[in-house]
Design a protein around this motif. Structure first.
Motif, PDB file in Angstrom:
ATOM      1  N   LEU A  33       1.441 -16.542   5.413  1.00 37.95           N
ATOM      2  CA  LEU A  33      -0.477 -16.580   5.150  1.00 37.95           C
ATOM      3  C   LEU A  33      -0.946 -17.013   4.481  1.00 37.95           C
ATOM      4  O   LEU A  33      -1.650 -16.849   3.527  1.00 37.95           O
ATOM      5  CB  LEU A  33      -0.560 -16.541   6.807  1.00 37.95           C
ATOM      6  N   ASN A  34       0.568 -16.076   3.425  1.00 38.39           N
ATOM      7  CA  ASN A  34       0.080 -15.844   2.147  1.00 38.39           C
ATOM      8  C   ASN A  34      -0.914 -14.231   2.416  1.00 38.39           C
ATOM      9  O   ASN A  34      -1.664 -14.866   1.654  1.00 38.39           O
ATOM     10  CB  ASN A  34      -0.657 -16.759   1.482  1.00 38.39           C
ATOM     11  N   PRO A  35      -0.329 -13.146   2.945  1.00 38.79           N
ATOM     12  CA  PRO A  35      -1.320 -12.633   2.957  1.00 38.79           C
ATOM     13  C   PRO A  35      -1.858 -10.983   1.774  1.00 38.79           C
ATOM     14  O   PRO A  35      -0.351 -10.700   1.318  1.00 38.79           O
ATOM     15  CB  PRO A  35      -0.811 -11.219   4.090  1.00 38.79           C
ATOM     16  N   LYS A  36      -2.705 -10.775   1.461  1.00 42.63           N
ATOM     17  CA  LYS A  36      -2.954  -9.470   0.703  1.00 42.63           C
ATOM     18  C   LYS A  36      -2.984  -8.090   1.155  1.00 42.63           C
ATOM     19  O   LYS A  36      -2.451  -7.425  -0.068  1.00 42.63           O
ATOM     20  CB  LYS A  36      -4.650  -9.768  -0.401  1.00 42.63           C
ATOM     21  N   PHE A  37      -3.119  -8.234   2.209  1.00 37.43           N
ATOM     22  CA  PHE A  37      -3.118  -7.227   2.710  1.00 37.43           C
ATOM     23  C   PHE A  37      -1.746  -7.139   3.879  1.00 37.43           C
ATOM     24  O   PHE A  37      -2.868  -7.724   5.193  1.00 37.43           O
ATOM     25  CB  PHE A  37      -4.369  -6.508   3.604  1.00 37.43           C
ATOM     26  N   ILE A  38      -1.091  -5.986   4.161  1.00 40.77           N
ATOM     27  CA  ILE A  38      -0.097  -5.552   5.611  1.00 40.77           C
ATOM     28  C   ILE A  38      -0.079  -4.381   6.061  1.00 40.77           C
ATOM     29  O   ILE A  38      -0.005  -3.286   5.546  1.00 40.77           O
ATOM     30  CB  ILE A  38       0.737  -6.121   5.429  1.00 40.77           C
ATOM     31  N   VAL A  39      -0.508  -4.407   7.222  1.00 40.35           N
ATOM     32  CA  VAL A  39      -0.471  -3.018   8.150  1.00 40.35           C
ATOM     33  C   VAL A  39       1.175  -3.363   9.153  1.00 40.35           C
ATOM     34  O   VAL A  39       0.942  -3.838   9.562  1.00 40.35           O
ATOM     35  CB  VAL A  39      -1.215  -2.608   9.668  1.00 40.35           C
ATOM     36  N   ALA A  40       2.224  -2.004   8.694  1.00 38.56           N
ATOM     37  CA  ALA A  40       2.947  -1.692   9.222  1.00 38.56           C
ATOM     38  C   ALA A  40       2.281  -0.980  10.187  1.00 38.56           C
ATOM     39  O   ALA A  40       2.462   0.551   9.141  1.00 38.56           O
ATOM     40  CB  ALA A  40       4.183  -1.173   8.140  1.00 38.56           C
TER      41      ALA A  40
ATOM     42  N   VAL B 115      -7.405   2.764  13.838  1.00 38.60           N
ATOM     43  CA  VAL B 115      -7.870   1.968  12.757  1.00 38.60           C
ATOM     44  C   VAL B 115      -7.297   1.543  12.171  1.00 38.60           C
ATOM     45  O   VAL B 115      -8.084   0.609  11.842  1.00 38.60           O
ATOM     46  CB  VAL B 115      -7.355   3.637  11.909  1.00 38.60           C
ATOM     47  N   ALA B 116      -6.172   0.892  12.156  1.00 39.23           N
ATOM     48  CA  ALA B 116      -5.053  -0.216  12.145  1.00 39.23           C
ATOM     49  C   ALA B 116      -6.045  -1.082  12.978  1.00 39.23           C
ATOM     50  O   ALA B 116      -6.325  -2.523  12.013  1.00 39.23           O
ATOM     51  CB  ALA B 116      -3.423   0.074  12.101  1.00 39.23           C
ATOM     52  N   ARG B 117      -5.968  -0.727  13.955  1.00 44.19           N
ATOM     53  CA  ARG B 117      -5.805  -1.933  14.861  1.00 44.19           C
ATOM     54  C   ARG B 117      -8.585  -2.852  14.319  1.00 44.19           C
ATOM     55  O   ARG B 117      -8.549  -3.574  14.661  1.00 44.19           O
ATOM     56  CB  ARG B 117      -6.438  -2.053  16.503  1.00 44.19           C
TER      57      ARG B 117
END
Length: 232
Positions: free
Chosen positions: A166-173, A52-54
């Motif tokens: 990169l100032n991301p808005k969304f991160i997958v951990a 799902v994440a990838r």
């Protein structure tokens, strides 16, 4: 406000040459993540969490479905549009060493994405890097060491600093703390929460540890055999 919407996401694989067997790694997943919020994705190994994440990050192509990020369908993005998306959506992997070049000093590892994406001038680079390591609570003396000279917790902080550049808005951990001892794990989780408050980052937090997920997440989706089977 919704940041990410996943609609009927599917990812199928086929094994065998003559008698092909269909493997439904992800089979019709739907969810939303609001700005500044965390969705936990839990389930046993092989249930489809990482797929799902990838797929959301466009590291692999979906078989079917829509991925809408900031009201824009990113499912079919290609080329420059996909590269630009990489600044806004990032991933923290389970093993931080796999995200770092063993021959590159920590300073250069953090500098690399800044230069690739031309996010600051040469005169601003040093100041930017010092600010980033301060944010992730690293000592600046570590900047001129190599990855093998740092602990697992320090390496994960370096990875987070690279991502923050990169100032991301969304991160997958993706099992981002599972290889760390309990004390260091708690420190990294607290750091992620602090960054969320400070920068308004949204997370998809993938884990098999329900205690950690319940502490970290606003909402929890439970996966089994490629589907979301329950919510908490």
């Amino acid at each position: 406000m919704t940041l990410l919407s996943v609609e009927n996401l599917k990812k199928y694989y086929y094994s065998g040459v003559f008698n092909k067997k269909e493997i439904r790694a992800v089979d019709g997943v739907d969810f939303e993540i609001n700005k500044g919020r965390t969705l936990g994705l839990v389930g046993s190994s092989g249930c489809g969490k990482t797929t799902v994440a990838r797929t959301i990050l466009r590291l692999i192509e979906p078989t079917e479905g829509r991925i809408v990020f900031e009201k824009k369908d990113i499912t079919k993005l290609r080329g420059r549009g996909l590269k630009s998306l990489g600044c806004e959506m990032q991933i923290i992997f389970q093993n931080p060493e796999s995200s770092l070049n063993p021959r590159m000093r920590i300073y250069d590892a953090i500098l690399e994405p800044l230069r690739i994406h031309k996010l600051c001038s040469a005169d601003e680079e040093n100041e930017k890097i010092l600010k980033l390591i301060e944010i992730v609570n690293l000592n600046e003396e570590l900047l001129f060491r190599y990855p093998h000279e740092l602990s697992g917790g320090q390496l994960q902080r370096v990875v987070i600093a690279r991502i923050l550049s990169l100032n991301p808005k969304f991160i997958v951990a993706d099992e981002a703390t599972s290889m760390l001892d309990p004390l260091v794990q708690a420190q990294i989780l607290n750091l992620l929460k602090d960054l969320q408050i400070k920068f308004g980052i949204s997370y998809l937090f993938i884990s098999h540890d329900m205690d950690v997920v319940e502490w970290m997440c606003d909402e929890i989706a439970i996966m089994d055999k490629g589907k979301i089977v329950d919510w908490k």
